[in-house]
Design an enzyme around this catalytic site. Structure first.
Site, mmCIF file in Angstrom:
data_model
loop_
_atom_site.group_PDB
_atom_site.id
_atom_site.type_symbol
_atom_site.label_atom_id
_atom_site.label_comp_id
_atom_site.label_asym_id
_atom_site.label_seq_id
_atom_site.Cartn_x
_atom_site.Cartn_y
_atom_site.Cartn_z
ATOM 1 N N ASP A 20 50.305 33.731 48.598
ATOM 2 C CA ASP A 20 48.998 33.722 48.022
ATOM 3 C C ASP A 20 48.697 32.484 47.301
ATOM 4 O OD1 ASP A 20 46.564 34.548 47.058
ATOM 5 O OD2 ASP A 20 47.362 35.497 45.382
ATOM 6 N N MET A 21 47.505 31.633 47.664
ATOM 7 C CA MET A 21 47.384 30.399 47.154
ATOM 8 C C MET A 21 46.738 30.602 45.621
ATOM 9 S SD MET A 21 47.934 28.665 49.880
ATOM 10 C CE MET A 21 47.589 27.229 49.055
ATOM 11 N N TYR A 25 39.846 28.199 45.474
ATOM 12 C CA TYR A 25 38.750 27.556 45.624
ATOM 13 C C TYR A 25 38.635 26.201 44.623
ATOM 14 C CZ TYR A 25 36.278 31.199 48.597
ATOM 15 O OH TYR A 25 36.060 32.137 49.158
ATOM 16 N N ARG A 62 42.121 28.365 32.542
ATOM 17 C CA ARG A 62 42.653 29.726 31.941
ATOM 18 C C ARG A 62 43.419 29.804 30.634
ATOM 19 N NH1 ARG A 62 44.754 33.069 37.498
ATOM 20 N NH2 ARG A 62 43.306 31.951 39.131
ATOM 21 N N ASP A 122 43.103 33.247 51.570
ATOM 22 C CA ASP A 122 43.877 32.414 50.964
ATOM 23 C C ASP A 122 45.373 33.237 50.889
ATOM 24 O OD1 ASP A 122 43.416 34.315 48.998
ATOM 25 O OD2 ASP A 122 44.024 32.827 47.255
ATOM 26 N N GLU A 123 45.411 34.220 51.711
ATOM 27 C CA GLU A 123 46.619 35.003 51.874
ATOM 28 C C GLU A 123 47.218 35.168 53.106
ATOM 29 O OE1 GLU A 123 46.615 38.942 49.369
ATOM 30 O OE2 GLU A 123 44.513 38.597 50.266
HETATM 31 P P1 TTP Z 1 42.245 35.160 44.496
HETATM 32 O O1 TTP Z 1 43.444 35.035 45.247
HETATM 33 O O2 TTP Z 1 41.888 36.395 44.171
HETATM 34 O O3 TTP Z 1 42.057 34.369 43.346
HETATM 35 P P2 TTP Z 1 42.518 32.864 43.293
HETATM 36 O O4 TTP Z 1 43.234 32.036 44.336
HETATM 37 O O5 TTP Z 1 41.318 32.053 42.718
HETATM 38 O O6 TTP Z 1 43.319 32.715 41.976
HETATM 39 P P3 TTP Z 1 44.782 33.344 41.617
HETATM 40 O O7 TTP Z 1 45.796 32.168 41.546
HETATM 41 O O8 TTP Z 1 44.894 34.163 40.553
HETATM 42 O O9 TTP Z 1 45.188 33.840 42.838
HETATM 43 O O10 TTP Z 1 40.873 34.551 45.387
HETATM 44 C C1 TTP Z 1 40.892 33.758 46.515
HETATM 45 C C2 TTP Z 1 39.580 32.883 46.306
HETATM 46 O O11 TTP Z 1 38.649 33.927 46.698
HETATM 47 C C3 TTP Z 1 39.246 32.437 45.164
HETATM 48 O O12 TTP Z 1 39.659 31.269 44.919
HETATM 49 C C4 TTP Z 1 37.676 32.681 45.071
HETATM 50 C C5 TTP Z 1 37.431 33.614 46.159
HETATM 51 N N1 TTP Z 1 36.814 34.802 45.367
HETATM 52 C C6 TTP Z 1 35.544 34.976 45.285
HETATM 53 O O13 TTP Z 1 34.880 34.217 45.583
HETATM 54 N N2 TTP Z 1 35.178 36.272 44.554
HETATM 55 C C7 TTP Z 1 36.177 37.180 43.917
HETATM 56 O O14 TTP Z 1 35.661 37.983 43.395
HETATM 57 C C8 TTP Z 1 37.409 36.919 44.120
HETATM 58 C C9 TTP Z 1 38.493 37.784 43.507
HETATM 59 C C10 TTP Z 1 38.021 35.812 44.793
#
Ligand code: TTP
Length: 628
Positions: A20-21, A25, A62, A122-123
């Site tokens: 998981d990235m 964004y 954060r 991103d997964e």
């Molecule tokens: P996530 O993997 O949920 O979160 P993240 O990568 O920003 O942070 P983390 O390190 O905690 O995993 O989401 C991946 C991307 O998807 C995130 O960067 C932005 C987008 N996104 C949205 O646009 N809206 C949302 O509600 C969520 C959860 C994610």
């Protein structure tokens, strides 16, 4: 949707990684503008009300207490120096292509070591079983000796937490020569994942976190446990302890009604609490599949395979219209559907060019309210139909789908209404193989498969009308729909209903097939593999023909048997063999196909049609809605 509650196979345990990235964004924006690196940064959505909703928050921000649930103005209060970057926009809505492309870069690096499934923007899941087995057999005599720093920094669940000696404890576990075979495989998996993560960092500048376990479910739980830029291993011996304190609400499938029912009716708060119920009891209370699945997850059992899929399963374009922005007239809905369909068309065209595949199904989802709130719980029904290529056709079909859904939504009394979210999705991709003979074989095989396959329960399942707002590009997390306005799509979550319970279908009057699917057409309109309504996705299936607007005749019909949806309401003839008649190929579509396929088809058609092909058709010519 609850996955099939299958037991794990008796095969040796697998090595699965979930990658998981980190604050994805934000990392993409920081790569674009390196001056932002190390600074508190967040990405905000298109709607700039109160500074815009935060959709991604960097780890520096954060530490100041900035959270995704905040709006920009609120984030500025807790972190005045925060850099708020707005998502790129196009057509009055967010354009996520920058992030999608960055996700694809990462996937191509991660896919090097084993079966790879792109699970969201991103997964990624990786099945590293073979790679780990290979590594283990290569060093079986000497054991694992050298491990780099990234591996030593792994978190191994179930080990004593002694911070001073952590490196030594982890190293000993990884290198232990008399360890259980399964643990040794996980250790190899951890080494491979650490290398892959390093490669991602070197090639893209992005950090990611990972979970390494014997199945997808555990790997996914683990990847979120230590972030950013860390990895977590779940040995079998630690599963019970992990699940004993893992809140059910954090499981993707238990965030909704099922989770509430488990909590309220069975008093379950943590996944491990389910252990007190027998399989029969859970099956009785819910249903066989859900009960089995619950029984399995309580024990950390999950047989879901990593799908070899590097490309997205579907393309969805959506937008929410919160509060006063709700769309209350057909004209405003049409305007936004046009925008969404334009984008969808661009994306599926790019996909066709790049990946040589065509989408089969167009689905319209929406959420809406209506003025007479007698049955205010009634959801706006989702509708699907075969997807016809070309922006004009997609728009036309999407609007018809909307129209059908709306009529159903406001019936029987009629009411004023407001649409609060809209999305169009292209799904069910079919690859177009290269090679003339293979194209024909492909068509023939696919067709005969469709013709001969007995209609199983899955094939007969239909979309229900129960909608859940899910995040399109990151299905794992459900959040406030008003926050990520550009990217929510609504997905049917109700249990599949047997089609033979009586479903409405739409009789098609397919007077003239002029879509790209004509290319795949046989003599018999009902036997076109791509134009044929797909039973497993279509409830009320409206197949629009290419007739001019005013001739369009779409009729809802009842089909009590629902053996198969056909264009003439007759069960398809299962024994009919596939025929491919060159006369039925619409030559105009050939120019729209990838070059190599064009050449192959032209070659194949030479004796029949070469003379007619002299005319050069343009894409506009072909896709013009009024073309006969
Ligand atoms: P996530 O993997 O949920 O979160 P993240 O990568 O920003 O942070 P983390 O390190 O905690 O995993 O989401 C991946 C991307 O998807 C995130 O960067 C932005 C987008 N996104 C949205 O646009 N809206 C949302 O509600 C969520 C959860 C994610």
């Amino acid at each position: 949707m609850i996955p099939i509650g299958r037991p794990e196979s008796h095969r040796e345990k697998r090595v699965i990684a979930h990658i998981d990235m980190d604050c994805f964004y934000v990392q993409v924006e920081q790569r674009k503008n390196p001056k932002l690196r190390g600074l508190p940064t967040a990405v905000v959505q298109y709607n700039s009300w109160k500074g815009g909703g935060l959709i991604a928050v960097g780890y520096e921000a954060r530490t100041f207490g900035v959270k995704r649930s905040m709006r920009g103005d609120e984030a500025k209060k807790v972190c005045p120096d925060i850099h708020l970057i707005q998502v790129p926009t196009a057509r009055g809505k967010a354009n996520l292509n920058l992030y999608r492309d960055a996700g694809s870069e990462v996937v191509s690096i991660l896919a090097a070591e084993g079966r790879c499934e792109r699970a969201s923007i991103d997964e990624v899941y990786l099945d590293l079983t073979d790679a780990a087995e290979r590594m283990l057999s290569e060093m079986s005599s000497v054991g694992i000796q050298e491990i780099d720093e990234q591996v030593i920094k792994s978190h191994i669940l179930g080990l004593p937490k002694n911070a001073d000696e952590m490196d030594k404890i982890v190293k000993d576990w990884i290198c232990k020569t008399d360890a259980d075979h399964q643990d040794k495989l996980l250790a190899c998996g951890a080494i491979i994942v650490a290398r892959l993560r390093m490669n991602v960092l070197k090639e893209t500048t992005f950090t990611c976190s990972a979970g390494i376990a014997h199945n997808k479910m555990l790997a996914k739980l683990a990847s979120a446990m230590h972030k950013p830029a860390q990895q977590t291993i779940v040995p079998s011996s630690s599963i019970k302890e992990l699940l004993a304190s893992f809140p059910i609400k954090k499981m993707k499938q238990l965030g909704g009604k099922l989770g509430v029912s488990l909590e309220r009716e069975l008093g379950i708060s943590f996944v491990g609490d389910l252990l007190q119920y027998s399989k029969e009891k859970l099956q009785d209370r819910y249903n066989i599949n859900t009960g089995t699945w619950l029984w399995n997850i309580a024990r950390g059992i999950n047989a879901e395979e990593v799908q070899g899929r590097l490309l997205p399963k579907s393309h969805g374009c959506g937008k929410t219209f919160a509060g006063s922005q709700a769309l209350k007239t057909a004209a405003t809905v049409e305007h936004w559907l046009n925008e969404l369909c334009e984008e969808l068309n661009e994306r599926i065209q790019a996909d066709l060019e790049k990946n040589k595949r065509v989408a089969k199904t167009l689905t319209l989802h929406a959420t809406a309210f209506k003025s007479n709130n007698g049955d205010f719980q009634k959801k706006f029904p989702s509708k699907s139909c075969p997807l016809r290529y070309g922006a004009a056709k997609i728009k036309e079909d999407a609007f018809k789908l909307f129209d059908f859904s709306l009529k159903e939504f406001i019936s029987p009394q009629g009411a004023a209404w407001g649409v609060t979210s809209l999305s169009v999705t292209a799904s069910k991709f079919l690859a177009i193989p290269s090679g003339t003979s293979s194209i024909l074989r492909f068509l023939s095989e696919n067709h005969s498969k469709q013709q001969s396959s007995s209609v199983d329960s899955d094939e007969l399942s239909i979309y229900g009308t129960d909608l859940e707002i899910v995040y399109e590009t990151s299905p794992k997390k459900k959040t406030n729909s008003s926050i990520h306005e550009e990217s929510v799509i609504c997905r049917s979550i109700s249990a599949p209903t047997k089609c033979n319970k009586k479903s409405n279908k739409i009789k098609q009057k397919n007077k003239e097939a002029c879509s790209i699917f004509k290319y795949f057409h046989s003599n018999d309109a009902s036997s076109s593999i791509l134009n044929e309504p797909s039973v497993n996705e279509v409830v009320e299936n409206y197949t629009s023909s290419c007739q001019p607007e005013n001739e369009c005749s779409v009729e809802l019909i009842e089909d009590p048997d629902c053996n198969e949806i056909t264009s003439n309401n007759q069960p398809a003839n299962k024994t009919e063999s596939w025929k491919y008649n060159a006369d039925n190929i619409d030559l105009t579509v050939i120019d729209e196909l990838p070059l190599e396929i064009q050449n192959e088809l032209k070659e194949w058609l030479r004796p029949y049609k070469q003379a007619k092909m002299a005319k050069k058709y343009s894409i506009a010519d072909y896709f013009s809605p009024s073309k006969k």
